[in-house]
Write a protein that holds these residues in place. Structure first.
Motif, mmCIF file in Angstrom:
data_model
loop_
_atom_site.group_PDB
_atom_site.id
_atom_site.type_symbol
_atom_site.label_atom_id
_atom_site.label_comp_id
_atom_site.label_asym_id
_atom_site.label_seq_id
_atom_site.Cartn_x
_atom_site.Cartn_y
_atom_site.Cartn_z
ATOM 1 N N ALA A 52 117.848 113.958 17.094
ATOM 2 C CA ALA A 52 116.984 112.948 18.166
ATOM 3 C C ALA A 52 117.533 113.423 19.401
ATOM 4 O O ALA A 52 118.460 113.994 19.842
ATOM 5 C CB ALA A 52 117.543 111.679 17.720
ATOM 6 N N THR A 53 116.375 113.236 20.215
ATOM 7 C CA THR A 53 116.532 113.311 21.829
ATOM 8 C C THR A 53 116.239 112.019 22.428
ATOM 9 O O THR A 53 115.367 111.412 21.997
ATOM 10 C CB THR A 53 115.595 114.626 22.402
ATOM 11 O OG1 THR A 53 114.415 114.232 21.980
ATOM 12 C CG2 THR A 53 116.070 115.839 21.811
ATOM 13 N N GLY A 54 116.739 111.427 23.617
ATOM 14 C CA GLY A 54 116.521 110.412 24.502
ATOM 15 C C GLY A 54 115.772 110.801 25.580
ATOM 16 O O GLY A 54 115.280 111.961 25.971
ATOM 17 N N MET A 60 122.562 110.176 26.069
ATOM 18 C CA MET A 60 122.259 109.770 24.514
ATOM 19 C C MET A 60 123.027 108.921 23.840
ATOM 20 O O MET A 60 122.491 108.220 23.226
ATOM 21 C CB MET A 60 122.276 111.381 23.671
ATOM 22 C CG MET A 60 121.345 111.372 22.490
ATOM 23 S SD MET A 60 119.673 110.858 22.769
ATOM 24 C CE MET A 60 119.132 110.540 20.995
ATOM 25 N N GLU A 61 124.354 108.975 24.240
ATOM 26 C CA GLU A 61 125.198 107.820 23.616
ATOM 27 C C GLU A 61 124.640 106.376 23.811
ATOM 28 O O GLU A 61 124.495 105.498 23.061
ATOM 29 C CB GLU A 61 126.625 108.081 24.052
ATOM 30 C CG GLU A 61 127.093 109.214 23.508
ATOM 31 C CD GLU A 61 126.888 110.554 24.335
ATOM 32 O OE1 GLU A 61 127.533 111.548 23.757
ATOM 33 O OE2 GLU A 61 126.193 110.359 25.323
ATOM 34 N N ALA A 62 124.414 106.152 25.090
ATOM 35 C CA ALA A 62 123.814 104.941 25.587
ATOM 36 C C ALA A 62 122.388 104.661 24.855
ATOM 37 O O ALA A 62 122.365 103.467 24.546
ATOM 38 C CB ALA A 62 123.606 104.746 26.937
ATOM 39 N N TYR A 63 121.437 105.564 24.752
ATOM 40 C CA TYR A 63 120.267 105.248 24.219
ATOM 41 C C TYR A 63 120.673 105.083 22.557
ATOM 42 O O TYR A 63 119.873 104.252 22.157
ATOM 43 C CB TYR A 63 119.406 106.410 24.518
ATOM 44 C CG TYR A 63 118.023 106.385 23.950
ATOM 45 C CD1 TYR A 63 117.247 105.519 24.630
ATOM 46 C CD2 TYR A 63 117.351 107.194 23.104
ATOM 47 C CE1 TYR A 63 115.792 105.236 24.228
ATOM 48 C CE2 TYR A 63 115.945 107.024 22.631
ATOM 49 C CZ TYR A 63 115.355 105.993 23.348
ATOM 50 O OH TYR A 63 113.988 105.676 22.986
ATOM 51 N N VAL A 64 121.347 105.637 22.131
ATOM 52 C CA VAL A 64 121.626 105.615 20.568
ATOM 53 C C VAL A 64 121.955 104.248 20.444
ATOM 54 O O VAL A 64 121.700 103.536 19.458
ATOM 55 C CB VAL A 64 122.358 106.626 19.985
ATOM 56 C CG1 VAL A 64 122.858 106.193 18.620
ATOM 57 C CG2 VAL A 64 121.652 107.842 20.046
ATOM 58 N N LEU A 65 123.174 103.635 21.170
ATOM 59 C CA LEU A 65 123.484 102.334 20.886
ATOM 60 C C LEU A 65 122.582 101.310 21.116
ATOM 61 O O LEU A 65 122.522 100.285 20.343
ATOM 62 C CB LEU A 65 124.743 102.226 22.024
ATOM 63 C CG LEU A 65 125.518 101.000 22.073
ATOM 64 C CD1 LEU A 65 126.301 100.830 20.472
ATOM 65 C CD2 LEU A 65 126.620 100.547 23.080
ATOM 66 N N LEU A 187 115.304 100.698 30.608
ATOM 67 C CA LEU A 187 116.344 101.543 30.353
ATOM 68 C C LEU A 187 116.873 102.043 31.743
ATOM 69 O O LEU A 187 117.444 103.321 32.125
ATOM 70 C CB LEU A 187 115.978 102.968 29.754
ATOM 71 C CG LEU A 187 115.442 102.751 28.176
ATOM 72 C CD1 LEU A 187 114.814 103.874 27.715
ATOM 73 C CD2 LEU A 187 116.551 102.099 27.514
ATOM 74 N N ASN A 188 117.015 100.980 32.705
ATOM 75 C CA ASN A 188 117.095 101.500 34.071
ATOM 76 C C ASN A 188 117.605 99.996 35.011
ATOM 77 O O ASN A 188 116.533 99.265 35.273
ATOM 78 C CB ASN A 188 116.130 102.161 34.777
ATOM 79 C CG ASN A 188 116.428 102.611 36.365
ATOM 80 O OD1 ASN A 188 117.290 102.105 36.885
ATOM 81 N ND2 ASN A 188 115.463 103.187 37.107
ATOM 82 N N ALA A 189 119.029 99.563 35.159
ATOM 83 C CA ALA A 189 119.146 98.642 35.935
ATOM 84 C C ALA A 189 118.569 98.515 37.162
ATOM 85 O O ALA A 189 118.612 97.374 37.992
ATOM 86 C CB ALA A 189 120.831 98.545 36.138
#
Length: 393
Positions: A52-54, A60-65, A187-189
Motif C-alpha cells: 500500500a501507498t499513501g 505512511m504509519e500515520a495514514y495506516v493508523l 489529512l492536514n492540520a
C-alpha cells in the motif's frame, strides 16, 4: 457504550466484547491484508495488490493508523445489528472478512486514485458511502441471515433497552469523535477547510437530533430518547460525505432530512423482520446512502440545487448504490458461508440465558427477563428493535 445501552443487560458485556474484537482482530486484519487491497497498486479499478501507498508527504504509519480507525468503524456498525444472538466465534470470522476483504475492496473503488468510482468523479470526503452505506447494508444482510431474537415479533411488547443514559453517553462520545473523523480526513492540520468541516458536522448532527425528536413526537406521540440519539447520529452519518463540499445551510437541511429518514427506515427494517437492536441499518445504511446522494444536490460547485448540474448527482447515485449493494451481497455470501461451516447463531437456551454468562463468565441480572414490559410510563407503546418507541398493533 451505545450498543451496551441499547441491548438487554444480560448481553451488555457481550456487546462490549464484540467491540474489543473489532479493535483487535479487525485492526490486525486490516493492517496485514486490507490496507494493501485498498491502497495497493490498482488492478482494473476494482482492487489493489502489492504494498500500500499513501498520500505524498504524509508518513505512511500515520495514514495506516488513521485508516485502521475507519475499518474498525465498519465492523462496529455490524456489531449492533447482530447483537444478542450471534455466536462469538462466528463474529470474529465475520470481522476478519469485513476488515480484511469486504470493506477494503469497495473502499478501493471510492478512495484509491484509480478506483472506478473515484475516476468518474465520486465525492465521499469521509465515508458516507465507503463506511456507512457499505457497513449498514452489510449489517442488514447479516441480521436477515441470523433471524430475529427469540420472541421479538411474537409478542406485543418489544425489548426494553437496558440503559438509555449509557447509550446516550456513547452517542455523545461518537459525536465528539466525529470531528476527528470528518475534519481529520483533510489529512492536514493546517488545512483551511477545517473550521467549515467541523461546523457542518456539528450543525448536521444538531439538526438530525432536533428533527428526530420533533418527528417522534408527531408520529409516536412521545419524545423518544432512542430516536433522539439515533437522530443526531444519522445527521453525522449523512454529512460525512459532503462536509467539505456543502454550505452550513445545506448541512442543516441534510441533518433535518436524516432525522426523519432514520425513523421511517427503522420502521421499514422492522417490517422486513430484520431485527436490528440498535438501529444500525437505519442510521448508517440508509443515511449513508442519502448523505452520499445529497452531495450531488448541495455541492457548492456542481450540485443540482446550487448550480443546476446533473452529472455529479448521477455519479453520487451510482456510488451510493454500488457501496450499498456490495455491502449487502458480500455480507450475505460471508454470512451464508459462516452459517454452513460453523454455525452463526447461538442455541435457543443460550440466547434465553444471555450471552454474558454463556461466553464471558458474567452472571446476568436476574431481574432482566424477556417478559419485562415496555417502559411503564407509556404502557400503550412498545420499544422497537432500534431503541425507539412505536405503537402496538
Amino acid at each position: 457504550m451505545l450498543e451496551a445501552g441499547f441491548v438487554r443487560s444480560k448481553n451488555a458485556v457481550n456487546a462490549t466484547m464484540k467491540i474489543i474484537v473489532d479493535l483487535t482482530f479487525g485492526a490486525l486484519a486490516f493492517y496485514l491484508i486490507g490496507i494493501h487491497l485498498m491502497f495497493g497498486k490498482d488492478a482494473f479499478g476494482f482492487v489493489g495488490f502489492g504494498r500500500a501507498t499513501g498520500p505524498e508527504g504524509l508518513p505512511m504509519e500515520a495514514y495506516v493508523l488513521f485508516q485502521i480507525g475507519f475499518a474498525i468503524a465498519v465492523a462496529s456498525i455490524i456489531s449492533g445489528a447482530v447483537a444478542e444472538r450471534v455466536k462469538f466465534s462466528s463474529y470474529i470470522v465475520i470481522v476478519l472478512a469485513v476488515c480484511g476483504l469486504m470493506y477494503p475492496i469497495s473502499g478501493h473503488w471510492i478512495w484509491s486514485a484509480n478506483g472506478w468510482l473515484a475516476k468518474i468523479g465520486m465525492k465521499d470526503f469521509a465515508g458516507s458511502a465507503a463506511i456507512h452505506a457499505m457497513g449498514g447494508f452489510a449489517a442488514l444482510a447479516l441480521a436477515m441471515i441470523l433471524g430475529p431474537r427469540a420472541n421479538r415479533y411474537d409478542r406485543k411488547g418489544g425489548f426494553t433497552p437496558s440503559n438509555i443514559p449509557l447509550a446516550a453517553a456513547g452517542g455523545f462520545i461518537l459525536w465528539f469523535g466525529w470531528f476527528g473523523f470528518n475534519a481529520g480526513s483533510t489529512l492536514n492540520a493546517m488545512d483551511g477547510r477545517l473550521a467549515d468541516i467541523a461546523l457542518n458536522t456539528f450543525l448536521a448532527a444538531a439538526a438530525g437530533g432536533a428533527s428526530a425528536i420533533m418527528f417522534s413526537v408527531i408520529r409516536l406521540k412521545t419524545a423518544d430518547p432512542g430516536m433522539a440519539i439515533n437522530g443526531f447520529l444519522s445527521g453525522l452519518v449523512a454529512i460525512t460525505a459532503g462536509c467539505a463540499f456543502v454550505s452550513a445551510t445545506a448541512a442543516i437541511v441534510i441533518g433535518l432530512v436524516a432525522g426523519v429518514l432514520v425513523l421511517l427506515a427503522a420502521e421499514w427494517v422492522d417490517k422486513l423482520r430484520a431485527d436490528d437492536p440498535v438501529g444500525a441499518v437505519a442510521v448508517h445504511g440508509f443515511n449513508g446512502a442519502f448523505g452520499t446522494i445529497a452531495v450531488g444536490l448541495f455541492d457548492l460547485k456542481d450540485g443540482l440545487l446550487t448550480n443546476g448540474q446533473t452529472h455529479l448527482l448521477t455519479v453520487q447515485l451510482t456510488g451510493a448504490v454500488a457501496a450499498s449493494v456490495w455491502g449487502f451481497v458480500s455480507a450475505f455470501v460471508v454470512g451464508l458461508l459462516v452459517k454452513k461451516l460453523m454455525g452463526i447463531r447461538v442455541a435457543v437456551e443460550e440466547e434465553e440465558q444471555g450471552l454474558d454468562p454463556v461466553y464471558h463468565g458474567i452472571a446476568s441480572d436476574k431481574s432482566d427477563q424477556e417478559s419485562q414490559p415496555a417502559l411503564s410510563a407509556v404502557p400503550a407503546r412498545a420499544v422497537t428493535s432500534s431503541g425507539s418507541l412505536a405503537s402496538r398493533g
